[in-house]
Enzyme design. Structure first.
Site, PDB file in Angstrom:
ATOM      1  N   GLU A 174     -10.098   6.207   1.041  1.00 41.97           N
ATOM      2  CA  GLU A 174      -8.954   6.856   1.704  1.00 41.97           C
ATOM      3  C   GLU A 174      -9.007   8.379   1.574  1.00 41.97           C
ATOM      4  O   GLU A 174      -9.775   8.911   0.765  1.00 41.97           O
ATOM      5  CB  GLU A 174      -7.644   6.329   1.126  1.00 41.97           C
ATOM      6  CG  GLU A 174      -7.503   6.548  -0.363  1.00 41.97           C
ATOM      7  CD  GLU A 174      -6.061   6.659  -0.803  1.00 41.97           C
ATOM      8  OE1 GLU A 174      -5.293   7.393  -0.144  1.00 41.97           O
ATOM      9  OE2 GLU A 174      -5.706   6.042  -1.820  1.00 41.97           O
ATOM     10  N   LYS A 220       0.455   2.342  -9.468  1.00 40.08           N
ATOM     11  CA  LYS A 220       0.672   3.561 -10.265  1.00 40.08           C
ATOM     12  C   LYS A 220       1.778   3.332 -11.275  1.00 40.08           C
ATOM     13  O   LYS A 220       2.786   2.707 -10.978  1.00 40.08           O
ATOM     14  CB  LYS A 220       1.019   4.720  -9.330  1.00 40.08           C
ATOM     15  CG  LYS A 220      -0.129   5.073  -8.403  1.00 40.08           C
ATOM     16  CD  LYS A 220       0.122   6.410  -7.742  1.00 40.08           C
ATOM     17  CE  LYS A 220      -0.758   6.559  -6.527  1.00 40.08           C
ATOM     18  NZ  LYS A 220      -0.371   5.657  -5.425  1.00 40.08           N
TER      19      LYS A 220
HETATM   20  N1  PSU Z   1      -4.197   6.453  -5.545  1.00 43.49           N
HETATM   21  C1  PSU Z   1      -4.335   7.616  -6.247  1.00 43.49           C
HETATM   22  N2  PSU Z   1      -3.727   8.729  -5.746  1.00 43.49           N
HETATM   23  C2  PSU Z   1      -3.009   8.715  -4.580  1.00 43.49           C
HETATM   24  C3  PSU Z   1      -2.860   7.490  -3.858  1.00 43.49           C
HETATM   25  C4  PSU Z   1      -3.495   6.393  -4.387  1.00 43.49           C
HETATM   26  O1  PSU Z   1      -4.975   7.636  -7.296  1.00 43.49           O
HETATM   27  O2  PSU Z   1      -2.477   9.755  -4.168  1.00 43.49           O
HETATM   28  C5  PSU Z   1      -2.053   7.487  -2.562  1.00 43.49           C
HETATM   29  C6  PSU Z   1      -2.460   6.350  -1.626  1.00 43.49           C
HETATM   30  O3  PSU Z   1      -2.819   6.929  -0.394  1.00 43.49           O
HETATM   31  C7  PSU Z   1      -1.231   5.492  -1.482  1.00 43.49           C
HETATM   32  C8  PSU Z   1      -0.158   6.514  -1.637  1.00 43.49           C
HETATM   33  O4  PSU Z   1      -1.184   4.806  -0.270  1.00 43.49           O
HETATM   34  O5  PSU Z   1      -0.634   7.278  -2.750  1.00 43.49           O
HETATM   35  C9  PSU Z   1       1.206   5.914  -1.875  1.00 43.49           C
HETATM   36  O6  PSU Z   1       2.176   6.696  -1.262  1.00 43.49           O
HETATM   37  P1  PSU Z   1       3.651   6.110  -1.020  1.00 43.49           P
HETATM   38  O7  PSU Z   1       4.142   5.801  -2.411  1.00 43.49           O
HETATM   39  O8  PSU Z   1       4.416   7.230  -0.366  1.00 43.49           O
HETATM   40  O9  PSU Z   1       3.526   4.898  -0.166  1.00 43.49           O
END
Ligand code: PSU
Ligand code: MN
Length: 305
Positions: free
Chosen positions: A27, A161
């Protein structure tokens, strides 16, 4: 389907997909909005190298110039690292970005969509988005979870996370019918930490077993993806309780500042990096490297089936 109009697959990747050579999707939101600029430039190049070292072809996705990019040139990859130039694109934003010709970094959800369009089955990220703490009030649930319910891509991650409500995230995934596998672990990983205290559905022994499970799910015509929770290597693991303290402080600051929606996750990751004196950045980097390694191994096993 007329997708050619939108999809721009790098020749090397198109060739690999045609020949059944393993490919791993990567990604770009983790670059633009997950890591600080310009340190993310090294990271972006390194993840691609790691995938290649394991015998697979890396396919970093992004939206550039009205196209869904599958695989980037080095110039494009470096361009995606600068958050000033690129937005964060989730499922809802894709059509807008294509039509407006805006550059967008793809989240887990969007990378899954593009990977599936291109025919890529395995994707490595850091940690998936999930149900945020306090979601009963805010309804902040990442679009990543819905995507896992409907789009056929296996996502290798270091769990969800730690800033999230991991228990609720797993409940949501259960409701949506998404298999949550542990890669050699019974315990769903918590990003910076190897254990969250919540069980995975099944502890897979190795990449070959994961590949068989992926294959069987799709053979059966069951819709959606899978999660492979791959714990951070021990030497880079951070202390769970120390991180909880830091995370709680970062979340409190986000609330005070009124940070909401898609800005929350990037804000928290950046603030946690500062509060941990850069330790979280080191760990986040290493867990992502580790996920790339495992994803490439799984892609290689899948290619044999
Ligand atoms: N994993 C990481 N760092 C990130 C992400 C994933 O180590 O920044 C990103 C991914 O793109 C994931 C996003 O889809 O964080 C989640 O964002 P949200 O909570 O707004 O859906
Ligand atoms: Mn959200």
């Amino acid at each position: 389907m007329g997708l050619e109009k939108y999809l721009d697959i790098k020749p090397e990747i198109a060739e690999a997909l045609k020949n059944g050579t393993p490919v791993v999707a990567l990604e770009s939101t983790i670059l633009s909005h997950g890591f600080p600029y310009p340190e993310n430039k090294e990271f972006a190049k390194e993840v691609e190298k790691i995938v290649r070292a394991e015998g697979a072809i890396p396919a970093t996705t992004a939206i550039i110039g009205g196209k869904l990019k599958v695989g980037l040139t080095e110039e494009e990859l470096m361009f995606m690292c600068n958050p000033v130039d690129v937005g964060k694109v989730s499922r809802r934003d894709i059509a807008v970005y294509l039509e407006a010709g805006k550059a967008g970094a793809t989240t887990v959800a969007t990378t899954m969509i593009i990977a599936a369009m291109a025919g890529i089955k395995v994707f490595a990220t850091g940690g998936i988005g999930g149900v945020h703490r306090g979601a009963t009030e805010t309804m902040d649930i990442s679009a990543d979870l819905q995507e896992l319910a409907q789009t056929p891509v296996a996502v290798v991650c270091a769990g969800a996370k730690q800033v999230l409500d991991i228990g609720l995230t797993l409940e949501y995934l259960e409701t949506m019918g998404v298999p949550v596998l542990g890669y050699g672990t019974e315990d769903f990983p918590a990003f910076y930490c190897r254990k969250s205290g919540f069980d995975v559905d099944y502890a897979a022994k190795d990449a070959a077993e994961v590949a068989r499970i992926i294959n069987t799910k799709w053979d059966l015509g069951l819709k959606g993806g899978l999660i492979i929770g791959n714990p951070i290597p021990e030497e880079y693991e951070l202390d769970f309780d120390t991180m909880e303290g830091i995370i709680n402080q970062a979340i409190a600051e986000a609330n005070e500042k009124g940070v909401r929606g898609k800005y929350i996750t990037p804000f928290l990751l950046a603030r946690i990096k500062e509060l941990s004196g850069g330790e979280s950045f080191k760990s986040n980097t290493q867990l992502a490297f580790n996920n790339c390694r495992v994803a490439a191994k799984i892609a290689c096993e899948l290619a044999k089936l």
